[in-house]
Design a protein around this motif. Structure first.
Motif, PDB file in Angstrom:
ATOM      1  N   LEU A  44       0.835  -1.195   0.000  1.00  0.00           N
ATOM      2  CA  LEU A  44       0.000   0.000   0.000  1.00  0.00           C
ATOM      3  C   LEU A  44       0.877   1.254   0.000  1.00  0.00           C
ATOM      4  N   ALA A  45       1.975   1.213   0.746  1.00  0.00           N
ATOM      5  CA  ALA A  45       2.925   2.329   0.724  1.00  0.00           C
ATOM      6  C   ALA A  45       3.496   2.512  -0.673  1.00  0.00           C
ATOM      7  N   ASP A  46       3.840   1.406  -1.338  1.00  0.00           N
ATOM      8  CA  ASP A  46       4.367   1.485  -2.702  1.00  0.00           C
ATOM      9  C   ASP A  46       3.368   2.148  -3.647  1.00  0.00           C
ATOM     10  N   ALA A  47       2.099   1.804  -3.486  1.00  0.00           N
ATOM     11  CA  ALA A  47       1.072   2.382  -4.355  1.00  0.00           C
ATOM     12  C   ALA A  47       0.969   3.892  -4.141  1.00  0.00           C
ATOM     13  N   HIS A  48       0.982   4.314  -2.884  1.00  0.00           N
ATOM     14  CA  HIS A  48       0.931   5.755  -2.608  1.00  0.00           C
ATOM     15  C   HIS A  48       2.202   6.448  -3.096  1.00  0.00           C
ATOM     16  N   SER A  53       1.794  10.403  -3.517  1.00  0.00           N
ATOM     17  CA  SER A  53       1.116  10.698  -2.258  1.00  0.00           C
ATOM     18  C   SER A  53       2.117  10.419  -1.137  1.00  0.00           C
ATOM     19  N   PHE A  54       3.086  11.318  -1.012  1.00  0.00           N
ATOM     20  CA  PHE A  54       4.263  11.034  -0.198  1.00  0.00           C
ATOM     21  C   PHE A  54       3.977  11.020   1.300  1.00  0.00           C
ATOM     22  N   ASP A  55       3.088  11.882   1.774  1.00  0.00           N
ATOM     23  CA  ASP A  55       2.787  11.896   3.209  1.00  0.00           C
ATOM     24  C   ASP A  55       2.253  10.542   3.667  1.00  0.00           C
ATOM     25  N   THR A  56       1.272  10.030   2.933  1.00  0.00           N
ATOM     26  CA  THR A  56       0.688   8.739   3.289  1.00  0.00           C
ATOM     27  C   THR A  56       1.701   7.620   3.108  1.00  0.00           C
ATOM     28  N   ALA A  57       2.464   7.675   2.024  1.00  0.00           N
ATOM     29  CA  ALA A  57       3.484   6.649   1.791  1.00  0.00           C
ATOM     30  C   ALA A  57       4.505   6.634   2.919  1.00  0.00           C
ATOM     31  N   SER A  58       4.930   7.808   3.364  1.00  0.00           N
ATOM     32  CA  SER A  58       5.919   7.886   4.435  1.00  0.00           C
ATOM     33  C   SER A  58       5.386   7.270   5.726  1.00  0.00           C
ATOM     34  N   ARG A  59       4.135   7.562   6.041  1.00  0.00           N
ATOM     35  CA  ARG A  59       3.530   6.995   7.250  1.00  0.00           C
ATOM     36  C   ARG A  59       3.447   5.476   7.163  1.00  0.00           C
ATOM     37  N   LEU A  60       3.062   4.972   6.003  1.00  0.00           N
ATOM     38  CA  LEU A  60       2.923   3.525   5.830  1.00  0.00           C
ATOM     39  C   LEU A  60       4.278   2.827   5.814  1.00  0.00           C
ATOM     40  N   LEU A  84      12.006  13.274   1.918  1.00  0.00           N
ATOM     41  CA  LEU A  84      12.872  14.208   1.192  1.00  0.00           C
ATOM     42  C   LEU A  84      12.210  14.645  -0.112  1.00  0.00           C
ATOM     43  N   LEU A  85      11.584  13.708  -0.802  1.00  0.00           N
ATOM     44  CA  LEU A  85      10.861  14.046  -2.026  1.00  0.00           C
ATOM     45  C   LEU A  85       9.685  14.964  -1.723  1.00  0.00           C
ATOM     46  N   GLN A  86       9.000  14.681  -0.628  1.00  0.00           N
ATOM     47  CA  GLN A  86       7.882  15.527  -0.218  1.00  0.00           C
ATOM     48  C   GLN A  86       8.359  16.949   0.055  1.00  0.00           C
TER      49      GLN A  86
END
Length: 249
Positions: A44-48, A53-60, A84-86
């Motif tokens: 799911l993190a990979d999909a974000h 969608s970096f904020d959600t990806a970072s959290r996951l 860093l990308l965010q």
């Protein structure tokens, strides 16, 4: 069409590999809802990540990293570079084709400042553009060679399959950093280098000789060869998860 005989996790992987991150996100969300599935969280993190969608990806990614005993080197790098990308490029729609075209055009410019500005424009369009990172990071390194480890780690993560020198330069800088984070990143970069290039990595390392400033090339090469076992122990899976693709405009 995804093969019906694939398991649920492999179906998500296949969707990501085909550049269908929205469908992958929907499938991964269903897996996460079943509970206690670190791989589903990672997918799911990979999909974000692929959807910018970096904020959600970072959290996951953080959730996956903190609660998982079997880590994947490629995801560890994505976990590190996502904030860093965010910070540098923000969230939004990935304009994949426009970024690729802009990167190709910018890489042919003769003036370094114009080339760097054009490549950064490409990264603003798509922060995951591997071609842009391949040409952008060396320009950053020329200006600030001792403070560009983050850029080289991003280049390994997003364009490591394009050039073995990304791994060599990232390791040379990370070796000078005694922090725990740098130690984990070193092992991840080394593991990915071995998976992608095998013995060619060490051959290219000897040719470029970045260890001359770290106690001599022979001792540096020996250090990395000794570290191989540790990299394989920390990241035991031979097949590392690739960078998620995304179909863009």
């Amino acid at each position: 069409m995804i093969a019906p005989d694939l398991g649920p996790h492999d179906q998500v992987r296949a969707l990501l590999a085909r550049g269908c991150p929205r469908q992958a996100r929907a499938c991964a969300e269903q897996l996460v809802e079943r509970g206690n599935d670190p791989l589903a969280t990672a997918l799911l993190a990979d999909a974000h990540f692929a959807l910018r969608s970096f904020d959600t990806a970072s959290r996951l990614y953080a959730q996956w990293f903190d609660g998982n005993t079997r880590l994947d080197a490629a995801r560890v790098l994505r976990h590190y570079i996502t904030p860093l990308l965010q910070q540098d490029f923000g969230e939004g729609h990935r304009q994949v084709r426009r970024a690729s075209m802009r990167a190709a055009k910018a890489s042919r410019l003769s003036e370094p400042e114009e080339r760097r500005a054009g490549l950064r424009e490409a990264l603003q369009l798509d922060p995951l553009c591997g071609d842009a990172w391949t040409h952008y990071t060396p320009l950053v390194a020329e200006e600030n060679p001792e403070q560009c480890a983050n850029e080289w780690v991003a280049a390994v993560s997003l364009a490591g399959h394009l050039d073995v020198r990304h791994h060599i330069q990232a390791l040379a800088l990370l070796t000078r950093d005694s922090s725990e984070t740098a130690a984990v990143l070193r092992l991840a970069v080394l593991r990915i280098a071995l998976d992608q290039y095998g013995e060619r990595f060490f051959e290219e390392l000897q040719r470029q000789d970045p260890g001359a400033s770290i106690g001599g090339s022979a001792s540096y090469l020996q250090y990395l060869r000794i570290t191989v076992d540790a990299a394989r122990q920390v990241f035991p899976d031979a097949e590392q998860e690739p960078v998620p693709r995304a179909v863009g405009t």
